[in-house]
Design a protein around this motif. Structure first.
Motif, mmCIF file in Angstrom:
data_model
loop_
_atom_site.group_PDB
_atom_site.id
_atom_site.type_symbol
_atom_site.label_atom_id
_atom_site.label_comp_id
_atom_site.label_asym_id
_atom_site.label_seq_id
_atom_site.Cartn_x
_atom_site.Cartn_y
_atom_site.Cartn_z
ATOM 1 N N GLU A 120 0.825 -1.214 0.000
ATOM 2 C CA GLU A 120 0.000 0.000 0.000
ATOM 3 C C GLU A 120 0.858 1.261 0.000
ATOM 4 O OE1 GLU A 120 -3.027 -0.162 2.968
ATOM 5 O OE2 GLU A 120 -3.872 -2.038 2.203
ATOM 6 N N LYS A 121 1.877 1.251 -0.855
ATOM 7 C CA LYS A 121 2.776 2.391 -0.962
ATOM 8 C C LYS A 121 2.579 3.067 -2.310
ATOM 9 C CE LYS A 121 7.677 3.652 -1.031
ATOM 10 N NZ LYS A 121 9.078 3.147 -0.985
ATOM 11 N N VAL A 122 2.424 4.385 -2.292
ATOM 12 C CA VAL A 122 2.298 5.151 -3.530
ATOM 13 C C VAL A 122 3.697 5.450 -4.068
ATOM 14 C CG1 VAL A 122 1.438 7.271 -4.588
ATOM 15 C CG2 VAL A 122 0.145 6.191 -2.726
ATOM 16 N N PHE A 232 -6.172 0.136 -2.655
ATOM 17 C CA PHE A 232 -5.948 0.525 -1.268
ATOM 18 C C PHE A 232 -6.261 2.010 -1.143
ATOM 19 C CE2 PHE A 232 -1.790 1.229 -3.277
ATOM 20 C CZ PHE A 232 -1.410 2.475 -2.790
ATOM 21 N N GLU A 233 -6.495 2.447 0.069
ATOM 22 C CA GLU A 233 -6.787 3.853 0.320
ATOM 23 C C GLU A 233 -5.709 4.451 1.204
ATOM 24 O OE1 GLU A 233 -10.707 4.247 1.867
ATOM 25 O OE2 GLU A 233 -11.681 3.597 0.001
ATOM 26 N N LYS A 234 -5.276 5.637 0.849
ATOM 27 C CA LYS A 234 -4.251 6.328 1.632
ATOM 28 C C LYS A 234 -4.521 7.825 1.588
ATOM 29 C CE LYS A 234 0.676 6.172 2.560
ATOM 30 N NZ LYS A 234 1.950 5.493 2.240
ATOM 31 N N ASP A 235 -4.533 8.431 2.775
ATOM 32 C CA ASP A 235 -4.783 9.871 2.898
ATOM 33 C C ASP A 235 -6.064 10.276 2.170
ATOM 34 O OD1 ASP A 235 -2.399 10.148 4.344
ATOM 35 O OD2 ASP A 235 -1.233 10.404 2.511
ATOM 36 N N ARG A 238 -8.329 6.743 -3.020
ATOM 37 C CA ARG A 238 -8.346 5.327 -3.396
ATOM 38 C C ARG A 238 -7.450 5.125 -4.615
ATOM 39 N NH1 ARG A 238 -13.674 1.627 -4.457
ATOM 40 N NH2 ARG A 238 -13.912 2.109 -2.244
ATOM 41 N N TYR A 239 -6.513 4.200 -4.494
ATOM 42 C CA TYR A 239 -5.615 3.843 -5.590
ATOM 43 C C TYR A 239 -5.961 2.422 -6.047
ATOM 44 C CZ TYR A 239 -2.878 7.836 -3.932
ATOM 45 O OH TYR A 239 -2.468 9.095 -3.543
#
Length: 307
Positions: A120-122, A232-235, A238-239
């Motif tokens: 889950e890393k952009v 996954f979702e971050k900040d 949704r990616y």
């Protein structure tokens, strides 16, 4: 990682009074998904199912870009003489690459490797820019059975399940199967018909509710690509796994999923990804090119049947 693995909800409504021997089902975990084959009208078909799953496993190993199979070896060599099966799988996918002008691109592997949905890393912008330099299907050339990658590497993740589904379908038909449904992790192949009405295939709700639409399928494939299948979702963002080969980031448009109905699952598999990436209007153009039907599910929850 949040994951909803079912791209399609398969509803098989058997005629009343059918004897148990008229349906035989087996499931197995292949290609990181559950593969289910249902055969109808046959009382003893365990050997046939053994052969079908053996074929699926062999082709899965061949088309996996990660292991030690033929595709992985091709990527490692940069160019090689390949088997007729790998050649066919690559040729079908390259055709959709050209038809979609790269919206679907099997050289996406360097970019896909950056987007690790387990960690889950952009990826950093400079990493994406560097990976995009190696993404261009036009650099791949095919001469006879020789494939020259032109400095790229291939990922058939967007087409392999469809191709394998087609080959298993052909194997079953060659061995006398008249009615069956093959579910390769949501890639559906139907052999024959059911009571003259077709098999009823439900289209999944991206939000996890009841099916939002359905199609009748007979002797054809139904394949869905959606932004809800792997993400996954971050900040607060949704990616998802459908990547824009122009920007290197997940596709951003009005579509949540596209389901494609056409004769071959390999073509439908590629088209569903390409059409989702293109957006509705260009997707319709592509559907028309292949005589395919489509069900569009929009991010606002509405649907549209096309074709």
């Amino acid at each position: 990682m949040k994951r909803k693995t079912a791209a399609l909800l398969l509803a098989l409504l058997l005629a009343a009074g059918c004897a148990p021997s008229q349906e035989t089902q087996r499931s197995m975990f292949i290609m990181d998904t559950v593969v289910t084959i249902k055969l109808y009208g046959l009382s003893d078909c365990s050997g046939l199912l053994d052969g079908a799953f053996e074929l699926a496993r062999r082709l899965s190993g061949m088309l996996d870009c990660h292991g030690s199979g033929e595709l992985a070896q091709l990527n490692g060599s940069g160019g090689a003489e390949v088997s007729d099966e790998l050649l066919e799988a690559v040729t079908v996918a390259l055709e959709i690459c050209r038809a979609s002008e790269g919206a679907f691109d099997i050289t996406v592997r360097p970019l896909a490797q950056l987007w690790d949905f387990r960690s889950e890393k952009v990826p950093a912008p400079q990493e994406i820019a560097a990976a995009l330099e190696s993404v261009d299907y036009r650099r791949v050339t095919v001469t006879g059975n020789y494939i020259d990658l032109g400095g790229t590497s291939l990922d058939l993740g967007g087409s392999a399940k469809g191709y394998i589904c087609d080959r298993v379908r052909d194997y079953l038909k060659e061995n006398g199967v008249k009615s069956a449904v093959l579910d390769f992790g949501g890639n559906i192949c139907c052999i024959g018909d059911k009571d003259g009405t077709g098999f009823n295939i439900g289209i999944a709700d991206p939000e996890g509710g009841d099916p939002v639409a359905s199609v009748k399928a007979a002797d054809c494939a139904v394949v869905t690509s959606g932004i809800y299948q792997r993400f996954f979702e971050k900040d607060g963002v949704r990616y998802h796994h459908i990547l824009d080969t122009g920007t290197g980031y997940p596709v951003e448009n009005e579509l949540a999923s596209v389901s494609v109905v056409c004769r071959d699952a390999a073509v439908a598999d590629c088209l569903s990804t390409a059409m989702l990436a293109l957006g509705t209007q260009e997707a319709k153009r592509l559907a028309d090119m292949y005589g395919a039907e489509a069900v569009f599910v929009f991010r606002d929850g509405t649907t549209e049947n096309y074709g």
